[in-house]
Design a protein around this motif. Sequence first.
Motif, PDB file in Angstrom:
ATOM      1  N   THR A   1       0.823  -1.204   0.000  1.00 19.21           N
ATOM      2  CA  THR A   1       0.000   0.000   0.000  1.00 19.21           C
ATOM      3  C   THR A   1       0.859   1.256   0.000  1.00 19.21           C
ATOM      4  OG1 THR A   1      -0.152   0.012   2.405  1.00 19.21           O
ATOM      5  CG2 THR A   1      -1.885  -1.150   1.236  1.00 19.21           C
ATOM      6  N   SER A   2       0.249   2.323  -0.475  1.00 19.25           N
ATOM      7  CA  SER A   2       0.931   3.619  -0.505  1.00 19.25           C
ATOM      8  C   SER A   2       0.883   4.249   0.882  1.00 19.25           C
ATOM      9  CB  SER A   2       0.251   4.544  -1.510  1.00 19.25           C
ATOM     10  OG  SER A   2      -1.024   4.943  -1.018  1.00 19.25           O
ATOM     11  N   PRO A   3       1.722   5.260   1.119  1.00 17.57           N
ATOM     12  CA  PRO A   3       1.649   5.963   2.410  1.00 17.57           C
ATOM     13  C   PRO A   3       0.254   6.525   2.700  1.00 17.57           C
ATOM     14  CG  PRO A   3       3.686   6.507   1.310  1.00 17.57           C
ATOM     15  CD  PRO A   3       2.858   5.716   0.323  1.00 17.57           C
ATOM     16  N   SER A   4      -0.439   7.026   1.675  1.00 18.23           N
ATOM     17  CA  SER A   4      -1.798   7.554   1.886  1.00 18.23           C
ATOM     18  C   SER A   4      -2.759   6.453   2.310  1.00 18.23           C
ATOM     19  CB  SER A   4      -2.324   8.218   0.616  1.00 18.23           C
ATOM     20  OG  SER A   4      -1.687   9.441   0.412  1.00 18.23           O
ATOM     21  N   GLU A   5      -2.649   5.299   1.672  1.00 19.71           N
ATOM     22  CA  GLU A   5      -3.503   4.174   2.043  1.00 19.71           C
ATOM     23  C   GLU A   5      -3.194   3.698   3.460  1.00 19.71           C
ATOM     24  OE1 GLU A   5      -4.465   1.688  -1.927  1.00 19.71           O
ATOM     25  OE2 GLU A   5      -2.321   1.971  -1.494  1.00 19.71           O
ATOM     26  N   THR A   6      -1.922   3.706   3.823  1.00 17.30           N
ATOM     27  CA  THR A   6      -1.535   3.316   5.176  1.00 17.30           C
ATOM     28  C   THR A   6      -2.141   4.271   6.192  1.00 17.30           C
ATOM     29  OG1 THR A   6       0.526   2.324   4.399  1.00 17.30           O
ATOM     30  CG2 THR A   6       0.418   2.931   6.728  1.00 17.30           C
ATOM     31  N   LEU A   7      -2.065   5.565   5.921  1.00 14.70           N
ATOM     32  CA  LEU A   7      -2.655   6.549   6.828  1.00 14.70           C
ATOM     33  C   LEU A   7      -4.162   6.335   6.938  1.00 14.70           C
ATOM     34  CD1 LEU A   7      -2.455   8.996   8.644  1.00 14.70           C
ATOM     35  CD2 LEU A   7      -2.555  10.442   6.595  1.00 14.70           C
ATOM     36  N   GLN A   8      -4.822   6.059   5.834  1.00 14.64           N
ATOM     37  CA  GLN A   8      -6.265   5.802   5.860  1.00 14.64           C
ATOM     38  C   GLN A   8      -6.579   4.574   6.716  1.00 14.64           C
ATOM     39  OE1 GLN A   8      -7.679   5.580   1.797  1.00 14.64           O
ATOM     40  NE2 GLN A   8      -6.525   7.425   1.281  1.00 14.64           N
ATOM     41  N   ARG A   9      -5.752   3.537   6.611  1.00 13.31           N
ATOM     42  CA  ARG A   9      -5.955   2.318   7.405  1.00 13.31           C
ATOM     43  C   ARG A   9      -5.781   2.623   8.891  1.00 13.31           C
ATOM     44  NH1 ARG A   9      -9.048  -0.901   7.905  1.00 13.31           N
ATOM     45  NH2 ARG A   9      -8.995  -1.205   5.678  1.00 13.31           N
ATOM     46  N   VAL A  10      -4.765   3.387   9.237  1.00  9.27           N
ATOM     47  CA  VAL A  10      -4.539   3.750  10.640  1.00  9.27           C
ATOM     48  C   VAL A  10      -5.743   4.513  11.185  1.00  9.27           C
ATOM     49  CG1 VAL A  10      -3.155   5.184  12.187  1.00  9.27           C
ATOM     50  CG2 VAL A  10      -2.023   3.753  10.480  1.00  9.27           C
ATOM     51  N   LEU A  11      -6.210   5.493  10.430  1.00 11.44           N
ATOM     52  CA  LEU A  11      -7.354   6.289  10.894  1.00 11.44           C
ATOM     53  C   LEU A  11      -8.612   5.439  11.024  1.00 11.44           C
ATOM     54  CD1 LEU A  11      -6.684   9.542   8.865  1.00 11.44           C
ATOM     55  CD2 LEU A  11      -6.419   9.219  11.331  1.00 11.44           C
ATOM     56  N   ALA A  12      -8.848   4.545  10.052  1.00 11.35           N
ATOM     57  CA  ALA A  12     -10.018   3.664  10.128  1.00 11.35           C
ATOM     58  C   ALA A  12      -9.908   2.744  11.335  1.00 11.35           C
ATOM     59  CB  ALA A  12     -10.158   2.850   8.844  1.00 11.35           C
ATOM     60  N   ASP A  13      -8.714   2.200  11.583  1.00 11.33           N
ATOM     61  CA  ASP A  13      -8.522   1.336  12.749  1.00 11.33           C
ATOM     62  C   ASP A  13      -8.755   2.111  14.041  1.00 11.33           C
ATOM     63  OD1 ASP A  13      -7.973  -0.744  11.034  1.00 11.33           O
ATOM     64  OD2 ASP A  13      -5.835  -0.861  11.531  1.00 11.33           O
ATOM     65  N   LEU A  14      -8.307   3.354  14.091  1.00 15.27           N
ATOM     66  CA  LEU A  14      -8.555   4.177  15.283  1.00 15.27           C
ATOM     67  C   LEU A  14     -10.043   4.451  15.466  1.00 15.27           C
ATOM     68  CD1 LEU A  14      -5.554   6.657  15.080  1.00 15.27           C
ATOM     69  CD2 LEU A  14      -5.936   4.869  16.810  1.00 15.27           C
ATOM     70  N   MET A  15     -10.761   4.619  14.380  1.00 10.84           N
ATOM     71  CA  MET A  15     -12.210   4.803  14.475  1.00 10.84           C
ATOM     72  C   MET A  15     -12.859   3.541  15.055  1.00 10.84           C
ATOM     73  SD  MET A  15     -12.861   6.831  10.912  1.00 10.84           S
ATOM     74  CE  MET A  15     -14.535   7.387  11.213  1.00 10.84           C
ATOM     75  N   HIS A  16     -12.414   2.369  14.593  1.00 14.29           N
ATOM     76  CA  HIS A  16     -12.934   1.106  15.146  1.00 14.29           C
ATOM     77  C   HIS A  16     -12.608   0.998  16.630  1.00 14.29           C
ATOM     78  CE1 HIS A  16     -14.313  -0.708  11.427  1.00 14.29           C
ATOM     79  NE2 HIS A  16     -13.139  -0.445  10.855  1.00 14.29           N
ATOM     80  N   TRP A  17     -11.376   1.369  16.997  1.00 19.03           N
ATOM     81  CA  TRP A  17     -10.955   1.305  18.404  1.00 19.03           C
ATOM     82  C   TRP A  17     -11.823   2.233  19.251  1.00 19.03           C
ATOM     83  CZ3 TRP A  17      -8.956   4.850  21.885  1.00 19.03           C
ATOM     84  CH2 TRP A  17      -8.456   4.314  23.065  1.00 19.03           C
TER      85      TRP A  17
ATOM     86  N   GLU B   1     -14.849   3.237  18.666  1.00 18.30           N
ATOM     87  CA  GLU B   1     -16.186   2.663  18.773  1.00 18.30           C
ATOM     88  C   GLU B   1     -16.205   1.514  19.796  1.00 18.30           C
ATOM     89  OE1 GLU B   1     -19.694   1.323  15.759  1.00 18.30           O
ATOM     90  OE2 GLU B   1     -17.679   0.591  15.293  1.00 18.30           O
ATOM     91  N   ALA B   2     -15.202   0.659  19.729  1.00 20.06           N
ATOM     92  CA  ALA B   2     -15.144  -0.503  20.620  1.00 20.06           C
ATOM     93  C   ALA B   2     -14.921  -0.105  22.080  1.00 20.06           C
ATOM     94  CB  ALA B   2     -14.034  -1.455  20.174  1.00 20.06           C
ATOM     95  N   THR B   3     -14.254   1.012  22.289  1.00 21.75           N
ATOM     96  CA  THR B   3     -13.952   1.448  23.656  1.00 21.75           C
ATOM     97  C   THR B   3     -14.811   2.633  24.092  1.00 21.75           C
ATOM     98  OG1 THR B   3     -12.154   2.885  22.892  1.00 21.75           O
ATOM     99  CG2 THR B   3     -11.574   0.606  23.509  1.00 21.75           C
ATOM    100  N   GLN B   4     -15.811   2.939  23.293  1.00 22.54           N
ATOM    101  CA  GLN B   4     -16.748   4.022  23.580  1.00 22.54           C
ATOM    102  C   GLN B   4     -16.047   5.354  23.781  1.00 22.54           C
ATOM    103  OE1 GLN B   4     -19.191   2.545  26.798  1.00 22.54           O
ATOM    104  NE2 GLN B   4     -20.309   1.193  25.418  1.00 22.54           N
ATOM    105  N   ARG B   5     -15.139   5.649  22.878  1.00 22.35           N
ATOM    106  CA  ARG B   5     -14.448   6.936  22.859  1.00 22.35           C
ATOM    107  C   ARG B   5     -14.970   7.721  21.658  1.00 22.35           C
ATOM    108  NH1 ARG B   5     -12.027   4.200  26.291  1.00 22.35           N
ATOM    109  NH2 ARG B   5     -10.163   4.619  27.440  1.00 22.35           N
ATOM    110  N   GLY B   6     -14.997   9.022  21.742  1.00 22.72           N
ATOM    111  CA  GLY B   6     -15.495   9.854  20.654  1.00 22.72           C
ATOM    112  C   GLY B   6     -14.378  10.209  19.666  1.00 22.72           C
ATOM    113  N   PHE B   7     -14.367   9.553  18.520  1.00 20.02           N
ATOM    114  CA  PHE B   7     -13.323   9.822  17.529  1.00 20.02           C
ATOM    115  C   PHE B   7     -13.376  11.268  17.053  1.00 20.02           C
ATOM    116  CE2 PHE B   7     -11.692  10.160  13.221  1.00 20.02           C
ATOM    117  CZ  PHE B   7     -10.426   9.603  13.355  1.00 20.02           C
ATOM    118  N   ASP B   8     -14.562  11.755  16.708  1.00 16.97           N
ATOM    119  CA  ASP B   8     -14.676  13.122  16.187  1.00 16.97           C
ATOM    120  C   ASP B   8     -14.210  14.155  17.214  1.00 16.97           C
ATOM    121  OD1 ASP B   8     -15.623  12.298  13.693  1.00 16.97           O
ATOM    122  OD2 ASP B   8     -17.706  12.295  14.391  1.00 16.97           O
ATOM    123  N   ARG B   9     -14.567  13.951  18.460  1.00 16.13           N
ATOM    124  CA  ARG B   9     -14.127  14.868  19.528  1.00 16.13           C
ATOM    125  C   ARG B   9     -12.609  14.795  19.692  1.00 16.13           C
ATOM    126  NH1 ARG B   9     -14.003  19.351  22.038  1.00 16.13           N
ATOM    127  NH2 ARG B   9     -13.760  19.266  24.289  1.00 16.13           N
TER     128      ARG B   9
END
Length: 71
Positions: A27-43, A45-53
């Motif tokens: 994957t490209s660096p941009s795709e890697t960054l997108q994966r990290v951000l998506a994984d953090l969004m999942h995290w 959600e799973a830990t009831q933390r506000g990603f947007d905040r």
Amino acid sequence: MTGNDDQVRRATTALETYTLSEEGWRTSPSETLQRVLADLMHWCEATQRGFDRSLALARERYGEERAPQQP
């Protein structure tokens, strides 16, 4: 560098887990960054933390860290 070498170094270290993985090599660096951000969004959600905040607060911190230092 931007004057925030420590921050850039920490981010690079965190991203190495993704870029050194088998999938990361394909994957490209941009795709890697997108994966990290998506994984953090999942995290969040799973830990009831506000990603947007958290993202809003991170943007504030980034702005403060980028602000010119006053003498």
